[in-house]
Design an enzyme around this catalytic site. Sequence first.
Site, short mmCIF file in Angstrom:
data_model
loop_
_atom_site.label_atom_id
_atom_site.label_comp_id
_atom_site.label_asym_id
_atom_site.label_seq_id
_atom_site.Cartn_x
_atom_site.Cartn_y
_atom_site.Cartn_z
N VAL A 10 0.84 -1.03 0.22
CA VAL A 10 0.03 -0.11 -0.02
C VAL A 10 0.95 1.17 0.17
CG1 VAL A 10 -1.67 1.41 1.38
CG2 VAL A 10 -1.95 -1.02 1.10
N THR A 35 -5.36 -0.58 7.36
CA THR A 35 -6.69 -0.88 7.64
C THR A 35 -6.80 -1.35 9.42
OG1 THR A 35 -7.16 -2.18 5.66
CG2 THR A 35 -8.66 -2.63 7.51
N ASN A 57 -14.36 -5.34 2.60
CA ASN A 57 -13.65 -6.98 2.72
C ASN A 57 -14.61 -7.82 2.96
OD1 ASN A 57 -11.78 -5.54 1.26
ND2 ASN A 57 -10.08 -5.82 3.11
N PHE A 71 -17.02 -11.38 -7.72
CA PHE A 71 -16.71 -12.00 -6.85
C PHE A 71 -17.88 -13.01 -6.37
CE2 PHE A 71 -13.90 -8.83 -5.84
CZ PHE A 71 -12.98 -9.22 -5.10
N TYR A 107 -17.10 -16.42 -7.68
CA TYR A 107 -16.42 -17.56 -8.23
C TYR A 107 -16.07 -18.49 -6.95
CZ TYR A 107 -15.41 -15.27 -12.41
OH TYR A 107 -16.21 -14.53 -13.83
N ALA A 108 -16.76 -19.86 -6.97
CA ALA A 108 -16.21 -20.64 -6.22
C ALA A 108 -14.77 -21.13 -6.35
CB ALA A 108 -17.10 -21.91 -6.36
N GLY A 109 -13.99 -21.70 -5.40
CA GLY A 109 -12.73 -21.77 -5.44
C GLY A 109 -12.35 -22.60 -4.07
N CYS A 113 -5.29 -9.59 2.95
CA CYS A 113 -6.38 -8.58 3.61
C CYS A 113 -7.87 -9.50 3.89
CB CYS A 113 -6.91 -7.57 2.57
SG CYS A 113 -5.59 -6.61 2.19
N LYS A 137 -7.48 -11.85 7.27
CA LYS A 137 -7.15 -10.92 8.54
C LYS A 137 -8.19 -10.05 8.81
CE LYS A 137 -4.29 -7.08 7.38
NZ LYS A 137 -4.95 -6.03 7.66
N1 LIG Z 1 -1.98 -5.29 0.90
C1 LIG Z 1 -3.40 -4.92 0.16
O1 LIG Z 1 -3.49 -5.12 -1.01
C2 LIG Z 1 -3.86 -3.79 1.15
C3 LIG Z 1 -5.08 -3.04 0.51
C4 LIG Z 1 -5.76 -2.12 1.20
C5 LIG Z 1 -5.34 -2.16 2.73
N2 LIG Z 1 -4.10 -2.88 3.27
C6 LIG Z 1 -3.78 -2.57 4.40
O2 LIG Z 1 -2.74 -1.55 4.36
C7 LIG Z 1 -1.69 -1.95 5.20
C8 LIG Z 1 -0.44 -2.00 4.88
O3 LIG Z 1 -0.44 -3.34 4.23
P1 LIG Z 1 0.78 -3.85 3.04
O4 LIG Z 1 0.33 -5.02 2.52
O5 LIG Z 1 1.22 -2.70 2.71
O6 LIG Z 1 1.69 -4.29 4.19
P2 LIG Z 1 3.35 -4.45 4.11
O7 LIG Z 1 3.66 -5.63 5.00
O8 LIG Z 1 3.37 -5.02 2.75
O9 LIG Z 1 4.19 -3.31 4.37
C9 LIG Z 1 4.02 -2.74 5.49
C10 LIG Z 1 5.39 -1.76 5.69
O10 LIG Z 1 5.41 -0.97 6.77
C11 LIG Z 1 6.87 -0.95 7.57
N3 LIG Z 1 6.75 -0.57 8.78
C12 LIG Z 1 6.41 -1.15 9.74
N4 LIG Z 1 6.56 -0.83 10.98
C13 LIG Z 1 7.08 0.78 10.67
C14 LIG Z 1 7.28 1.89 11.19
N5 LIG Z 1 7.24 2.03 12.70
N6 LIG Z 1 7.86 2.83 10.56
C15 LIG Z 1 8.04 2.80 9.32
N7 LIG Z 1 7.65 1.78 8.61
C16 LIG Z 1 7.25 0.48 9.09
C17 LIG Z 1 7.51 -2.42 6.96
O11 LIG Z 1 8.58 -2.52 7.08
C18 LIG Z 1 6.52 -2.79 5.80
O12 LIG Z 1 7.77 -2.36 4.71
C19 LIG Z 1 -2.35 -2.87 6.21
O13 LIG Z 1 -3.19 -2.46 7.23
C20 LIG Z 1 -3.44 -3.71 5.21
O14 LIG Z 1 -4.44 -4.52 5.71
C21 LIG Z 1 -3.47 -3.56 2.25
#
Ligand SMILES: NC(=O)c1ccc[n+]([C@@H]2O[C@H](COP(=O)([O-])OP(=O)(O)OC[C@H]3O[C@@H](n4cnc5c(N)ncnc54)[C@H](O)[C@@H]3O)[C@@H](O)[C@H]2O)c1
Length: 444
Positions: free
Chosen positions: A11, A121, A214, A255, A257-259, A266, A269
């Site tokens: 993100v 999130t 979600n 959304f 699709y059975a699988g 996301c 969790k």
């Molecule tokens: N991945 C997705 O598709 C998606 C989509 C929407 C929302 N989200 C939400 O966004 C958030 C991030 O998800 P993600 O998949 O990008 O996670 P990720 O694990 O890929 O990235 C998190 C990053 O934060 C860094 N980090 C942790 N603590 C830190 C700190 N104190 N200071 C600086 N950097 C720090 C980590 O090193 C890591 O690089 C989550 O809450 C997730 O639920 C994710």
Amino acid sequence: MRICVIGTGYVGLVTAACMAEVGHHVVGLDVDQTKLDNLARGVMPIHEPGVEAIVLRNMKSGHLTFTSSYVEAVAGAEVVFLAVGTPPEEDGSADLSYVLAAAREAASHVRRDCILVTKSTVPVGTGERVETVVAEVLSGRTDVPKVAVASNPEFLREGQAVNDFLKPDRIIVGVVHQDDAEIFRRLYAPFNRNRDRLVVMDRKSAEIAKYAANAMLATRISFMNELAMFCDATGGDIEAVRKGLGSDPRIGPHFLYAGIGYGGSCFPKDVRALMASGEEHGTRMHLIEAVHDVNQAQRIRFVQAVLDGLEGIDEPRVALWGLAFKPETDDMREAPSRGVVEALLAHGVRIRVHDPAAMDVCKGLWPHDERIEFVDSPEACLPDADALIMVTEWLCFREPDWEQVESLMQGRLLFDGRNLYGPATMKARGWDYHGIGRNGISST
Ligand SMILES: NC(=O)c1ccc[n+]([C@@H]2O[C@H](COP(=O)([O-])OP(=O)(O)OC[C@H]3O[C@@H](n4cnc5c(N)ncnc54)[C@H](O)[C@@H]3O)[C@@H](O)[C@H]2O)c1
């Protein structure tokens, strides 16, 4: 505008890159030095189509920089995004330690009035907790800038994240004071030209809206998986049911699709975090619990079907197509393939596997085991295999040359975890076909 994005994962990196692409000045901050070193060398920490070109272009133009220094990243920022992880605790609730630690650090280093925005999130009420942390930190300072705390949950989909960010369906913004919404209007103006996508609400509702989205999508998947089980029991075909159901405009085709059960970083969790949040507030969420239970059962059912199918084969070998939790990503968090691989290895099955992006991540996940071989094409999985298991519907697996597949494999067992291949066609070719909710029917 001057922006800091804390966390450069899926993100954070996409947010930072796309904000820079439209002209903002962005500093991406992370505590993971390896990630930062790689970025400095132009190596992306994630597989996400399109992100590399935008990152490199904006690093070159100076619109995008990366650092591990809060002083450097936060001091001049008008907007500070928190985009760090919120992984599950043992009991399923969201672990907020990264969010709160990042908020604390950010508050210690702000030098001007700014807005601190949770993009991660987070459960309802987190905005207040962040506000408390910020107030604590600022109370110890003599120069006291004004720091507002807002919610701006992210809805991008991995694999399509750049497009989703640049052309969002909606931008949900949760604020305490309406004035704060104006900052978001300026910030998102470049993404908002042909129609207003900003949906402004109170902060708690914004936090809940993310989980609601979600949970709704996960519900549709579990609903279809439950119906697929019913189809298997009754002789119906879930694909025919899906088409009939999805053509109702009140329901729509997405959304459905059975699988092999939803996975990824996301849905699993966030569904569990919503359940935990419900418990915490005395409003148990029976429907959401059922969504989770159906998903767990579906994952186990698929693994069991594979093990049952291999029963009786001496020293079985399988070809496994796909590892990532969905196509176009290398994300292996809660990927259903993990359960499949672990069960197969535990039963002494030899595996040859290919995934276009996730194999390096998997090599780090699983201890070296000579029974699992990572190979560099779908075809290279096949020689002498007794069974083919389709796990992730990457494009390269969608239209196999069946003559070639049949000439390379030893057996004719097919477990189609994504219902990609028609059961009638495969049965006519002599395959023992196992789809999801498609068994005992004659569709193509
Ligand atoms: N991945 C997705 O598709 C998606 C989509 C929407 C929302 N989200 C939400 O966004 C958030 C991030 O998800 P993600 O998949 O990008 O996670 P990720 O694990 O890929 O990235 C998190 C990053 O934060 C860094 N980090 C942790 N603590 C830190 C700190 N104190 N200071 C600086 N950097 C720090 C980590 O090193 C890591 O690089 C989550 O809450 C997730 O639920 C994710």
